[in-house]
Design an enzyme around this catalytic site. Structure first.
Site, PDB file in Angstrom:
ATOM      1  N   GLU A 157       0.848  -1.213   0.000  1.00 14.89           N
ATOM      2  CA  GLU A 157       0.000   0.000   0.000  1.00 14.89           C
ATOM      3  C   GLU A 157       0.881   1.261   0.000  1.00 14.89           C
ATOM      4  OE1 GLU A 157      -2.350   0.444   3.605  1.00 14.89           O
ATOM      5  OE2 GLU A 157      -3.759   1.806   2.623  1.00 14.89           O
TER       6      GLU A 157
ATOM      7  N   LYS B 228      -9.791   2.166  -2.437  1.00 12.65           N
ATOM      8  CA  LYS B 228     -10.040   1.645  -1.084  1.00 12.65           C
ATOM      9  C   LYS B 228     -11.477   1.946  -0.686  1.00 12.65           C
ATOM     10  CE  LYS B 228      -7.499   1.477   3.301  1.00 12.65           C
ATOM     11  NZ  LYS B 228      -6.318   2.030   3.981  1.00 12.65           N
TER      12      LYS B 228
ATOM     13  N   CYS C 145      -5.718  -3.007   2.387  1.00  8.29           N
ATOM     14  CA  CYS C 145      -5.496  -2.960   3.835  1.00  8.29           C
ATOM     15  C   CYS C 145      -6.766  -3.090   4.680  1.00  8.29           C
ATOM     16  CB  CYS C 145      -4.699  -1.698   4.162  1.00  8.29           C
ATOM     17  SG  CYS C 145      -3.808  -1.849   5.724  1.00  8.29           S
TER      18      CYS C 145
HETATM   19  O1  LIG Z   1      -7.052  -2.383  10.021  1.00  7.78           O
HETATM   20  C1  LIG Z   1      -6.006  -2.068  10.575  1.00  7.78           C
HETATM   21  O2  LIG Z   1      -5.772  -2.370  11.728  1.00  7.78           O
HETATM   22  C2  LIG Z   1      -4.963  -1.297   9.841  1.00  7.78           C
HETATM   23  C3  LIG Z   1      -5.464  -0.734   8.557  1.00  7.78           C
HETATM   24  C4  LIG Z   1      -4.523   0.156   7.870  1.00  7.78           C
HETATM   25  O3  LIG Z   1      -3.423   0.398   8.310  1.00  7.78           O
HETATM   26  C5  LIG Z   1      -4.902   0.761   6.607  1.00  7.78           C
HETATM   27  O4  LIG Z   1      -6.028   0.581   6.142  1.00  7.78           O
HETATM   28  O5  LIG Z   1      -4.045   1.411   5.987  1.00  7.78           O
END
Ligand SMILES: O=C(O)CCC(=O)C(=O)O
Length: 304
Positions: free
Chosen positions: A50, A127, A171
């Site tokens: 990411e 996202k 993510c």
């Molecule tokens: O869901 C999480 O604990 C981390 C998510 C995250 O870092 C993101 O979406 O960039």
């Protein structure tokens, strides 16, 4: 239905956390892709993390954002570079994610781009679920300060070329079982891929669990690719602490077993995905057609 009829050789690049220099980040990705192809010449698919071209900071996403336009190295250098690299190495490239600006609205998204071995853009995912959390004495992050969410589930069919048909999320998206189930069950994806950047608070809590449960529920491969962990105590141009990613990029098979896993440093992972493992676990534990949608009608997604 499982469309993965052969093995697929896949590499994950746990790139060093992004620096403030976008062009240095792109050059780093380029050299690590070249290294991957040298070390693992059978690689057919590469996954990046990411926000691999920009610092992970809500104050900076807009500054690093570029529009998704093709063949324009000036306007969209990251898009251009990803396309060139996919073509050069004849790979399917899941280009992590980059901050995207939509020129007509000025909205900024966290977007993953996928290029095939001809360098063509074959899919993109914005996202869907923004990372807005507040854990007392842990971590507070609010992507929605600068980012807008996408509005669709993404499944990319590259089965003719690499054998992969995959659900793509970014993510925080992995926390939501519904899009993963939709891609796997309704669209018959054989793999779920999440360019990611968990942190040192929620990583130890949920990273492995989430990868395993997405695989186990859907009896597919799950791939999480993170940046490596930044050193402790670094600050950015605003004096804010530099985001420290969890690392631990990994591949989980359809049984829920971890096949390969990185540590916290920059690292390249390689493994083979084997379609027969999907078939054998689905025969052995046939939850796919044992579902009782007659009882839980409201969550019915599709008939088997
Ligand atoms: O869901 C999480 O604990 C981390 C998510 C995250 O870092 C993101 O979406 O960039």
């Amino acid at each position: 239905m499982n469309v993965l009829k052969k093995t697929v050789n896949i590499s994950l690049i746990q790139l060093a956390g992004s620096t403030p220099d976008k062009f240095a980040n792109l050059a780093r990705a380029e050299s690590l892709i070249a290294k991957t192809m040298e070390q693992y010449p059978k690689t057919e698919v590469i996954v990046l993390p990411e926000c691999f071209n920009s610092p992970y900071s809500v104050k900076l996403f807009r500054k690093y954002a570029e529009p998704i336009v093709l063949n324009d190295a000036k306007k969209a250098p990251s898009v251009f570079k990803l396309s060139q690299l996919a073509l050069k190495h004849k790979i399917l490239l899941i280009g992590g994610s980059i901050p995207e600006i939509e020129e007509t609205t000025g909205k900024v998204y966290n977007t993953s781009l996928v290029f095939n071995s001809a360098g063509e853009l074959v899919g993109q995912h914005r996202k869907l679920h923004l990372f807005d959390i507040d854990i007392p004495n842990g971590i507070t992050f609010k992507e929605s300060v600068t980012l807008s969410p996408g509005n669709k589930i993404t499944t990319i069919d590259n089965s003719e070329q690499s054998g992969l048909k995959f659900g793509l999320g970014i993510c925080y998206d992995m926390r939501f079982p519904e899009p993963a189930m939709y891609s796997s069950r309704v669209e018959h994806a054989n793999c779920l891929i999440y360019p990611s950047a968990f942190n040192t608070v929620t990583g130890p809590l949920h990273w492995h669990l989430l990868a395993k449960v997405r695989s186990m529920d859907n009896q597919v491969y799950t791939i999480l690719c993170s940046p490596s962990r930044a050193a402790e105590g670094l600050t950015d141009e605003f004096g804010d602490p530099v985001y420290r990613a969890y690392g631990h990029s990994l591949v989980v098979n359809p049984k829920g077993e971890i096949l390969v896993e990185a540590g916290e440093e920059e690292e390249i992972l390689n493994c083979e995905l084997d379609g027969s493992v999907i078939d054998s676990i689905r025969q052995a534990i046939p939850i796919g057609f044992q579902r009782r949608f007659d009882v839980y009608e409201q969550v019915k997604l599709a008939d088997e």
